[in-house]
Design a protein around this motif. Sequence first.
Motif, short mmCIF file in Angstrom:
data_model
loop_
_atom_site.label_atom_id
_atom_site.label_comp_id
_atom_site.label_asym_id
_atom_site.label_seq_id
_atom_site.Cartn_x
_atom_site.Cartn_y
_atom_site.Cartn_z
N ALA A 63 0.82 -1.21 0.00
CA ALA A 63 0.00 0.00 0.00
C ALA A 63 0.86 1.26 0.00
O ALA A 63 0.56 2.24 -0.70
CB ALA A 63 -0.93 -0.02 1.21
N ALA A 64 1.93 1.25 0.79
CA ALA A 64 2.83 2.41 0.82
C ALA A 64 3.48 2.62 -0.54
O ALA A 64 3.63 3.77 -1.00
CB ALA A 64 3.90 2.19 1.89
N TRP A 65 3.88 1.54 -1.18
CA TRP A 65 4.48 1.65 -2.51
C TRP A 65 3.46 2.17 -3.52
O TRP A 65 3.79 2.98 -4.40
CB TRP A 65 4.97 0.27 -2.94
CG TRP A 65 6.06 0.30 -3.97
CD1 TRP A 65 6.30 1.28 -4.90
CD2 TRP A 65 7.08 -0.68 -4.15
NE1 TRP A 65 7.39 0.96 -5.65
CE2 TRP A 65 7.90 -0.23 -5.22
CE3 TRP A 65 7.37 -1.89 -3.53
CZ2 TRP A 65 8.99 -0.97 -5.67
CZ3 TRP A 65 8.47 -2.61 -3.98
CH2 TRP A 65 9.26 -2.15 -5.04
N LEU A 66 2.21 1.73 -3.38
CA LEU A 66 1.17 2.14 -4.32
C LEU A 66 0.87 3.63 -4.23
O LEU A 66 0.66 4.30 -5.25
CB LEU A 66 -0.11 1.33 -4.06
CG LEU A 66 -1.31 1.61 -4.97
CD1 LEU A 66 -0.97 1.25 -6.43
CD2 LEU A 66 -2.52 0.84 -4.49
N PHE A 67 0.89 4.16 -3.01
CA PHE A 67 0.54 5.56 -2.81
C PHE A 67 1.77 6.45 -2.66
O PHE A 67 1.65 7.63 -2.32
CB PHE A 67 -0.33 5.71 -1.56
CG PHE A 67 -1.70 5.14 -1.72
CD1 PHE A 67 -2.70 5.86 -2.36
CD2 PHE A 67 -1.99 3.88 -1.24
CE1 PHE A 67 -3.98 5.33 -2.51
CE2 PHE A 67 -3.26 3.33 -1.38
CZ PHE A 67 -4.26 4.06 -2.02
N ALA A 68 2.96 5.88 -2.89
CA ALA A 68 4.19 6.69 -2.72
C ALA A 68 4.24 7.87 -3.66
O ALA A 68 4.83 8.92 -3.33
CB ALA A 68 5.42 5.80 -2.90
N GLY A 69 3.63 7.72 -4.84
CA GLY A 69 3.68 8.82 -5.81
C GLY A 69 2.99 10.08 -5.33
O GLY A 69 3.29 11.18 -5.78
N ARG A 70 2.05 9.94 -4.39
CA ARG A 70 1.31 11.10 -3.89
C ARG A 70 2.00 11.77 -2.70
O ARG A 70 1.58 12.85 -2.28
CB ARG A 70 -0.10 10.68 -3.48
CG ARG A 70 -0.93 10.11 -4.63
CD ARG A 70 -2.34 9.83 -4.17
NE ARG A 70 -3.16 9.29 -5.25
CZ ARG A 70 -4.45 9.01 -5.14
NH1 ARG A 70 -5.08 9.23 -3.99
NH2 ARG A 70 -5.12 8.52 -6.17
#
Length: 416
Positions: A63-70
């Motif tokens: 989840a952290a990797w998925l939302f890291a772009g934000r």
Amino acid sequence: MTLLALLGLFTALVTFGLSWAVYRFALRFKLHPAIRERDVHTRPTPRLGGVAMFLGVLIAFGAAWLFAGRFPLLQIVFNDPKPVLGILGGSLLIVVIGVVDDLVDLDWMTKLAGQMVAAGLVAWSGVQILSLPIGGLTVWSPLTSVIITVIVIVLTMNAINFIDGLDGLVVGVALIANCVFLVYTYSITVRTSPMNYFSLASVITAILIGACVGFLPLNWHPARMFMGDAGALLIGLLMSASAVAVTGQFDPSTLQHVVGRAHLLSAFLPIVLPLAVLIVPFLDFGLAVVRRVNAGRSPMAADRKHLHHRLLDMGHSHFHAVLIFYAWTAVISIGMLLFSFSPVVPVWVAIAFVIVGLVVCTVVTLAPLGRRRTVMAAEAHGIDPEASLTDAPPSSPVLMPAPRPDDPDRARKEAS
């Protein structure tokens, strides 16, 4: 800090749900090994909690990797995915080894070999002890860094695994230690720059805190499910990985400027604090190795002489023994943390906290010995032991007058 708190909360919720699901699964298929002689519990209990914790950690990293772009600060951790993949790969391997060991009881050589491979994956990914402030800033060759890192990770995993003998013990100790370590890593990040290795350490620690919180409700006394070797080794690997991501990766002169301490203390603080938060597991591990080697046994051979066993033998209840471990961990780790907040926290405050805390912990730990001596003394003098432990003094015996020879009721009185 808000982002890290949310990440930990998410991990806790996911881990709790997974723990309950794994618990029901284990009960359905009766996946609980027989009770061993050294075990404290008296009923068969599943030991698959480490699986739920690993899945919670894996989902949290995903989840952290998925939302890291934000989140730019979070993106720093995943700019180079190799360390994260290495840590997760090593975690997966160690969990598999732990589960197999809990189910079929592997020999210690096989377990040690698997631990070294898992630690090697972490070191290969770039999470290494690159330098230590010994005689200045000592920088080793890449091979030496890998070897030292593997040794540190393996020792930490076994130290954590050795204290896993009471309900909620490892989870609580890890929770306290990681909370302290998270405050330390975050404070250093804020006072230097977010563009450093502390970002990875903070994320690992926040996720591990969440996994411990999520599993604790099922592991609290009386435990519904144990974490097993898989959970204990997983906690040890993640804690050592976060500590290694800090230790030796800062210039001592930079730390001296940040923490406001003399050169020597500022340089060694990233080394001392990870050791401080793990001082209780390392102490138990060291005593166990010495004890077993002196007895001519393997240092990895199991026995019932760990510190938590000794606390129970002294007379502490299960609950009190766990709280004593919590107290020792909190006093030592928080005390060391206070030294890093100079000049906000004066030195004398940190010293006083450590001294008072250690005295209180010592008194509480040894209290049953004093009660035992009181009982033995009371029994030696023919006094009721229960009465000797109360605040009220024992009542004096009533002295009856000796009957006269011509007393007609003498025979009746003697019989009564």
